[in-house]
Design an enzyme around this catalytic site. Structure first.
Site, PDB file in Angstrom:
ATOM      1  CD  GLN A  79      32.689  18.942  29.524  1.00 33.90           C
ATOM      2  OE1 GLN A  79      33.082  19.987  30.021  1.00 33.90           O
ATOM      3  NE2 GLN A  79      33.303  18.384  28.510  1.00 33.90           N
ATOM      4  CB  SER A 116      24.153  29.379  27.661  1.00 31.57           C
ATOM      5  OG  SER A 116      22.873  29.590  28.212  1.00 31.57           O
ATOM      6  CG  ASN A 117      30.176  30.459  29.189  1.00 32.08           C
ATOM      7  OD1 ASN A 117      30.415  31.283  28.310  1.00 32.08           O
ATOM      8  ND2 ASN A 117      30.287  30.735  30.475  1.00 32.08           N
ATOM      9  N   PRO A 118      29.675  27.594  25.981  1.00 32.67           N
ATOM     10  CG  PRO A 118      30.792  26.617  24.164  1.00 32.67           C
ATOM     11  CD  PRO A 118      29.861  26.293  25.286  1.00 32.67           C
ATOM     12  CG  HIS A 172      33.729  34.473  27.462  1.00 33.23           C
ATOM     13  ND1 HIS A 172      34.434  35.202  28.379  1.00 33.23           N
ATOM     14  CD2 HIS A 172      32.956  33.607  28.175  1.00 33.23           C
ATOM     15  CE1 HIS A 172      34.107  34.808  29.604  1.00 33.23           C
ATOM     16  NE2 HIS A 172      33.212  33.843  29.505  1.00 33.23           N
TER      17      HIS A 172
END
Length: 310
Positions: A79, A116-118, A172
């Protein structure tokens, strides 16, 4: 089983290391846009092989995924300052568009394991981009949250966490739901075991364990910058269930036809995992508070997923 890993950063390399230590994979191929990093990680992990297994660990490109049974995707962008979550998701969706196409071109029969998030949203995106059946696109979901829940319960009750059967459901993330009402220790309901053991689960204990699960990542990140060992082991555990057709029940994310009144949403519930991916979804009996919380979590995830074009 041959396993491909996209992303040789902390999570990707930790999962490769865990797979090697457990001797689960016959071959592991690491791919990263930073080829020097992928090569260095593969070389480092391969030096552990003589102590534990016969796994071939190497760096490569997407074409080297040919024949892989599972491909772990842990790639993504960080980010930027001032960037919204939605903008970040849009950029990661673009990364996934390129990654998923190249993975499936080389390994069309592979099961995709998303880290990988989210992770719930990225699992939804990977499912849409790939066109695969949801059973073949698995997100790590709440497998780590569930492990944290069991670990903290085991520590408090002074019992092995492997004898604790308790799950974290939904996202999550912040809206996740700790399913206290159906938690078990061995064959005994949690509250009954706690009473017999002289370790009552009071409201204060519940609150402390809940906070410990929800804020574990923040605490670890504050101390060392990132979490990777736990999720690396969790990813290896999922691969083991697939590679050995173990039909284990694991809390993972996948696009679910209906969950708590929300349709086609990627979220975590206990699922039976075998050689073809997800074999069955298991939605546990919940109390009213947990049902409401799970519905809110599912709705939030669905709304966020719909806001991301791919």
């Amino acid at each position: 089983m041959k396993v491909g890993i996209v992303g040789a950063g902390m999570v990707g390399s930790a999962s490769a290391y865990a797979l090697t230590m457990l001797g689960i994979a016959s071959e592991i191929v690491l791919v990263d846009y930073n080829t020097d990093l992928a090569q260095a990680q593969a070389e480092d992990i391969s030096h552990a092989v003589p102590f534990v297994s016969a796994t071939l660990v190497r760096a490569g490109d997407y074409g080297d995924f040919a024949g892989a049974g599972v491909v772990i995707i842990s790639a993504g962008v960080s980010q930027k300052r001032g960037e919204t979550r939605l903008e970040l998701l849009g950029r990661n969706a673009e990364v996934f568009r390129q990654v998923v196409d190249q993975v499936l071109a080389a390994a069309p029969n592979a099961i995709l394991l998303i880290a990988s998030n989210p992770v719930d949203i990225m699992t939804d995106i990977a499912t849409r981009l790939s066109g695969l059946a949801p059973q073949r696109v698995i997100g790590s979901g709440t497998i780590l949250d569930t492990a944290r829940f069991r670990s903290l319960l085991g520590r408090y009750l002074e019992i092995s966490p492997q004898s604790v059967h308790a799950y974290v459901l939904g996202e999550h993330g912040d809206s996740e739901v700790l399913a206290w009402s159906n938690a078990m220790v061995g064959a005994v309901p949690l509250m009954s075991f706690a009473k017999q053991a002289g370790k009552p689960v009071t409201d204060t204990v519940r609150s402390e364990i809940d906070a410990g699960v929800r804020h574990a990542a923040d605490k670890i990140i504050k101390g060392k910058g990132a979490t990777y060992y736990g999720i690396g082991a969790g990813l290896a555990r999922i691969v083991k269930a697939i590679a050995s057709d173990q039909r284990d029940v694991l809390s993972v994310s996948s696009v679910t036809a209906e969950l708590a009144g929300v349709t086609n949403v990627a979220a975590s519930v206990p699922r039976v995992i075998g050689s073809s991916g997800i074999l069955m979804d298991l939605v546990p009996d919940l109390d009213e508070t947990e049902r409401i919380a799970l519905a809110k979590s599912a709705r939030m995830l669905k709304d966020l997923a719909l806001s991301v074009p791919c």
